[in-house]
Write an enzyme that holds these catalytic residues in place. Sequence first.
Site, PDB file in Angstrom:
ATOM      1  N   LYS A 101     -50.408  87.296  -4.283  1.00 47.53           N
ATOM      2  CA  LYS A 101     -51.866  86.880  -3.946  1.00 47.53           C
ATOM      3  C   LYS A 101     -52.456  87.961  -4.508  1.00 47.53           C
ATOM      4  O   LYS A 101     -52.287  88.938  -4.727  1.00 47.53           O
ATOM      5  CB  LYS A 101     -51.797  87.453  -2.507  1.00 47.53           C
ATOM      6  CG  LYS A 101     -53.532  86.540  -2.063  1.00 47.53           C
ATOM      7  CD  LYS A 101     -53.734  86.734  -0.503  1.00 47.53           C
ATOM      8  CE  LYS A 101     -53.526  87.026   0.201  1.00 47.53           C
ATOM      9  NZ  LYS A 101     -54.322  88.679   0.334  1.00 47.53           N
ATOM     10  N   ASP A 115     -50.788  92.904   1.717  1.00 52.21           N
ATOM     11  CA  ASP A 115     -50.899  94.549   1.642  1.00 52.21           C
ATOM     12  C   ASP A 115     -51.303  95.235   3.209  1.00 52.21           C
ATOM     13  O   ASP A 115     -51.955  96.326   3.635  1.00 52.21           O
ATOM     14  CB  ASP A 115     -51.424  95.044   1.012  1.00 52.21           C
ATOM     15  CG  ASP A 115     -53.065  94.458   0.805  1.00 52.21           C
ATOM     16  OD1 ASP A 115     -53.407  93.864   1.394  1.00 52.21           O
ATOM     17  OD2 ASP A 115     -54.051  95.198  -0.717  1.00 52.21           O
ATOM     18  N   SER A 116     -51.683  94.644   4.297  1.00 48.71           N
ATOM     19  CA  SER A 116     -52.275  94.965   5.726  1.00 48.71           C
ATOM     20  C   SER A 116     -50.830  95.880   6.127  1.00 48.71           C
ATOM     21  O   SER A 116     -51.310  96.108   7.004  1.00 48.71           O
ATOM     22  CB  SER A 116     -52.823  93.675   6.517  1.00 48.71           C
ATOM     23  OG  SER A 116     -51.192  92.512   5.821  1.00 48.71           O
ATOM     24  N   GLU A 151     -61.647  84.775   4.434  1.00 47.50           N
ATOM     25  CA  GLU A 151     -61.618  85.864   4.552  1.00 47.50           C
ATOM     26  C   GLU A 151     -62.962  85.406   5.084  1.00 47.50           C
ATOM     27  O   GLU A 151     -63.417  86.247   4.422  1.00 47.50           O
ATOM     28  CB  GLU A 151     -61.108  86.673   4.332  1.00 47.50           C
ATOM     29  CG  GLU A 151     -61.188  87.809   5.197  1.00 47.50           C
ATOM     30  CD  GLU A 151     -59.714  89.035   4.508  1.00 47.50           C
ATOM     31  OE1 GLU A 151     -59.062  88.981   4.221  1.00 47.50           O
ATOM     32  OE2 GLU A 151     -59.999  89.881   6.165  1.00 47.50           O
ATOM     33  N   ASP A 153     -48.779  90.318  -1.780  1.00 48.13           N
ATOM     34  CA  ASP A 153     -49.552  90.607  -1.977  1.00 48.13           C
ATOM     35  C   ASP A 153     -49.986  92.032  -3.236  1.00 48.13           C
ATOM     36  O   ASP A 153     -49.025  93.000  -3.007  1.00 48.13           O
ATOM     37  CB  ASP A 153     -50.293  91.467  -0.496  1.00 48.13           C
ATOM     38  CG  ASP A 153     -51.525  91.107  -0.358  1.00 48.13           C
ATOM     39  OD1 ASP A 153     -52.275  89.577  -0.988  1.00 48.13           O
ATOM     40  OD2 ASP A 153     -52.163  90.916   0.703  1.00 48.13           O
ATOM     41  N   GLU A 191     -56.711  89.336  -4.767  1.00 50.13           N
ATOM     42  CA  GLU A 191     -58.231  89.541  -4.046  1.00 50.13           C
ATOM     43  C   GLU A 191     -59.291  89.458  -4.831  1.00 50.13           C
ATOM     44  O   GLU A 191     -59.026  90.469  -6.092  1.00 50.13           O
ATOM     45  CB  GLU A 191     -58.702  91.169  -3.473  1.00 50.13           C
ATOM     46  CG  GLU A 191     -57.679  90.665  -1.815  1.00 50.13           C
ATOM     47  CD  GLU A 191     -57.382  92.275  -1.377  1.00 50.13           C
ATOM     48  OE1 GLU A 191     -58.587  92.604  -1.272  1.00 50.13           O
ATOM     49  OE2 GLU A 191     -56.720  92.030   0.115  1.00 50.13           O
TER      50      GLU A 191
HETATM   51  O1  KIV Z   1     -52.756  91.900   4.093  1.00 50.06           O
HETATM   52  C1  KIV Z   1     -53.108  90.251   4.242  1.00 50.06           C
HETATM   53  O2  KIV Z   1     -52.258  90.205   5.165  1.00 50.06           O
HETATM   54  C2  KIV Z   1     -53.961  89.785   3.523  1.00 50.06           C
HETATM   55  C3  KIV Z   1     -54.159  88.851   4.439  1.00 50.06           C
HETATM   56  C4  KIV Z   1     -54.820  89.136   6.144  1.00 50.06           C
HETATM   57  C5  KIV Z   1     -54.170  86.937   4.212  1.00 50.06           C
HETATM   58  O3  KIV Z   1     -54.178  89.830   2.868  1.00 50.06           O
END
Ligand code: KIV
Length: 270
Positions: A115, A46-47, A184, A85, A117
Amino acid sequence: MKNKTTVNSLIKMKQENKKITMLTAYDYPMSVILNEIGIDIILVGDSLGMVVLGYENTLSVTVDDVIYHTKAVARGNSSAFLVSDMPFLSYKISIQDAVQNAGRMIQQGGAHGVKIEGGAGTSDIVKAMISADIPVKGHIGVTPQAIFQAGGYGLKGGSEKEAQKLLNDAKELEKAGVFSIVLEKIPQELAKEITESIKVPTISIGAGVYCDGQVLVTHDLLGMFDKFIPRFAKKYVDLRSVIKNAVSQYKQEVEEGKFPGKEHSYSIND
Ligand code: KIV
């Protein structure tokens, strides 16, 4: 050609002390490049909200955004384990919602896993996704979706109490069935202890060298994003300057009538 990465091959890599490489990708060309190099895990993080879509943080990213970008990455992917994500609010409102949204990442996006969080508190969500045959990667330490709750992106696990909590989170996530955990921005000594305490691979981003693998945001590695550069992000090339150089040469050549030359033009007899 590299063998396809699977949940089992990742766990085997940990057992055999082979480092796992993971990077983010948000589009087809980057996915092709990461596959050509043999990166083990590709994350549609989600970056993307910050480095591709220009938001201030990751909170505005939607399930549809991640599916759109996962589809593009999946078209270029042949061997990496492809993880999508789960964006903010897509998995913590209700378990049914969480499984449905995760399922869309797999069914519509073409991801192999998702993934999420959060620590021990997300165990039931992890279990429900795994019951629906969706592999889940955990993410603890700094969790950027909690930026307002945490008051920023400061180091986690610096105090004994926080360190114990993170160790417990990792163990509970392993029990719930995650195939791997991202750590992280936590002290490397704590990351080592967590890595040695669980059987699933840990992937570091700002958690030091003792983890089973490393991940970076690819735009940071390439020098494509300069708005916010964390200390753990190593810039391997200044691609922004390379691109600016090429674009300004193009601009100058067009303005001076030097581009297109004969070799880039057609004549009646061609
Ligand atoms: O969103 C992302 O790119 C991430 C990584 C930094 C692990 O969660």
